[in-house]
Design a protein around this motif. Structure first.
Motif, PDB file in Angstrom:
ATOM      1  N   TRP A  60       3.437  12.525  -7.940  1.00 46.81           N
ATOM      2  CA  TRP A  60       1.917  10.861  -8.085  1.00 46.81           C
ATOM      3  C   TRP A  60       3.268  10.288  -8.150  1.00 46.81           C
ATOM      4  N   ALA A  61       3.543   9.489  -6.608  1.00 41.68           N
ATOM      5  CA  ALA A  61       4.002   8.287  -6.470  1.00 41.68           C
ATOM      6  C   ALA A  61       4.223   7.452  -7.571  1.00 41.68           C
ATOM      7  N   GLU A  62       4.959   6.245  -8.017  1.00 38.71           N
ATOM      8  CA  GLU A  62       4.557   5.371  -9.242  1.00 38.71           C
ATOM      9  C   GLU A  62       4.904   4.009  -7.672  1.00 38.71           C
ATOM     10  N   ALA A  63       3.682   3.628  -6.990  1.00 39.82           N
ATOM     11  CA  ALA A  63       3.638   3.097  -6.403  1.00 39.82           C
ATOM     12  C   ALA A  63       2.333   2.255  -6.469  1.00 39.82           C
ATOM     13  N   GLY A  64       2.468   1.050  -5.694  1.00 40.80           N
ATOM     14  CA  GLY A  64       0.349  -0.098  -6.221  1.00 40.80           C
ATOM     15  C   GLY A  64       0.458   0.295  -4.195  1.00 40.80           C
ATOM     16  N   GLU A  65      -0.560  -0.516  -4.227  1.00 43.84           N
ATOM     17  CA  GLU A  65      -1.258  -0.762  -2.875  1.00 43.84           C
ATOM     18  C   GLU A  65      -0.536  -1.118  -2.152  1.00 43.84           C
ATOM     19  N   PHE A  66      -0.154  -0.403  -0.929  1.00 41.40           N
ATOM     20  CA  PHE A  66       0.422  -0.924   0.593  1.00 41.40           C
ATOM     21  C   PHE A  66       0.534   0.346   1.389  1.00 41.40           C
ATOM     22  N   THR A  67       0.928   0.745   2.526  1.00 44.24           N
ATOM     23  CA  THR A  67       1.315   1.418   3.954  1.00 44.24           C
ATOM     24  C   THR A  67       3.065   1.552   3.638  1.00 44.24           C
ATOM     25  N   SER A  68       3.565   2.390   4.326  1.00 42.11           N
ATOM     26  CA  SER A  68       4.705   2.868   4.083  1.00 42.11           C
ATOM     27  C   SER A  68       4.993   2.383   6.031  1.00 42.11           C
ATOM     28  N   SER A  69       6.032   1.688   5.951  1.00 43.25           N
ATOM     29  CA  SER A  69       6.642   1.983   7.853  1.00 43.25           C
ATOM     30  C   SER A  69       5.992   2.913   8.571  1.00 43.25           C
ATOM     31  N   ALA A  70       5.925   2.089   9.862  1.00 47.81           N
ATOM     32  CA  ALA A  70       5.322   2.956  10.921  1.00 47.81           C
ATOM     33  C   ALA A  70       6.949   4.294  11.413  1.00 47.81           C
ATOM     34  N   THR A  71       7.941   3.568  10.559  1.00 50.04           N
ATOM     35  CA  THR A  71       9.188   5.054  10.470  1.00 50.04           C
ATOM     36  C   THR A  71       9.398   5.387  10.174  1.00 50.04           C
ATOM     37  N   ALA A  72       8.949   6.883   9.377  1.00 47.52           N
ATOM     38  CA  ALA A  72       9.533   7.840   8.901  1.00 47.52           C
ATOM     39  C   ALA A  72      10.864   8.138   8.267  1.00 47.52           C
ATOM     40  N   GLY A  73      10.395   7.665   6.868  1.00 45.92           N
ATOM     41  CA  GLY A  73      11.982   8.137   6.264  1.00 45.92           C
ATOM     42  C   GLY A  73      12.996   6.662   5.674  1.00 45.92           C
TER      43      GLY A  73
END
Length: 143
Positions: A60-73
Motif C-alpha cells: 500500500w503506497a503511503e501517498a496523498g493525492e498526486f501524479t508521479s513524474s512523466a519520467t519513470a524512476g
C-alpha cells in the motif's frame, strides 16, 4: 481525507502493522484520495497502481493525492508491505455482509482504485468487513 457529502471517509490503513520500504515509481502513476493505493511492480521494478489482472500486490503506497513524474524512476514512494495491515477502500458496487471472508480482485474505474467485488479470478484482496452505507470494504492483501 475524502468526503462523502460532508462526512469524512477514512480511506487507508485502519489497523495492523506497518512494514515499510521505499521504491521508485513508474511514470505518471496517479494516486487519488477517493480510492485505494495498492501497488504492483512493473517489468522495471518500479511501482504502478494495481489494476485488474494483477496477481501480486507489493503493498500500500503511503501517498496523498498526486501524479508521479512523466519520467519513470524520478520519484519514490514508501509502501507498507505487511500482509496483516487492513485498509478501507471503495467497492465496485453495493456491499453486503455475505462478502466478509471472501476474496476479490482489484480494479481502477474513473481513475479510482476499488475492490472489484464482482470478480474473484485473482483474489488479491481478502474482505474483512463492509460499510454498507458508504459502499466500502475493509481489506488486506491476500497472498
Amino acid at each position: 481525507m475524502a468526503t462523502l457529502g460532508l462526512k469524512p471517509i477514512p480511506y487507508g490503513q485502519t489497523d495492523g502493522p506497518s512494514v515499510t520500504t521505499e521504491y521508485p515509481l513508474a511514470a505518471s502513476v496517479a494516486f487519488k484520495y477517493a480510492g485505494g493505493k495498492f501497488v504492483t511492480f512493473d517489468a522495471n521494478e518500479r511501482l504502478a497502481l494495481s489494476v485488474d489482472g494483477d496477481t501480486v500486490i507489493a503493498g500500500w503506497a503511503e501517498a496523498g493525492e498526486f501524479t508521479s513524474s512523466a519520467t519513470a524512476g524520478v520519484e519514490k514512494v514508501t509502501i507498507n508491505t505487511s500482509r496483516e495491515a487492513r485498509y478501507w477502500i471503495p467497492a465496485s458496487g453495493a456491499v453486503t455482509r455475505d462478502l466478509v471472508s471472501k476474496g476479490c480482485d482489484i480494479r481502477v474505474s474513473g481513475g479510482i482504485q476499488q475492490a472489484n467485488i464482482a470478480a474473484a479470478g485473482e483474489k488479491v484482496l481478502k474482505i474483512h468487513d463492509v460499510d454498507i452505507t458508504n459502499t466500502l470494504v475493509l481489506v488486506s492483501i491476500n497472498d
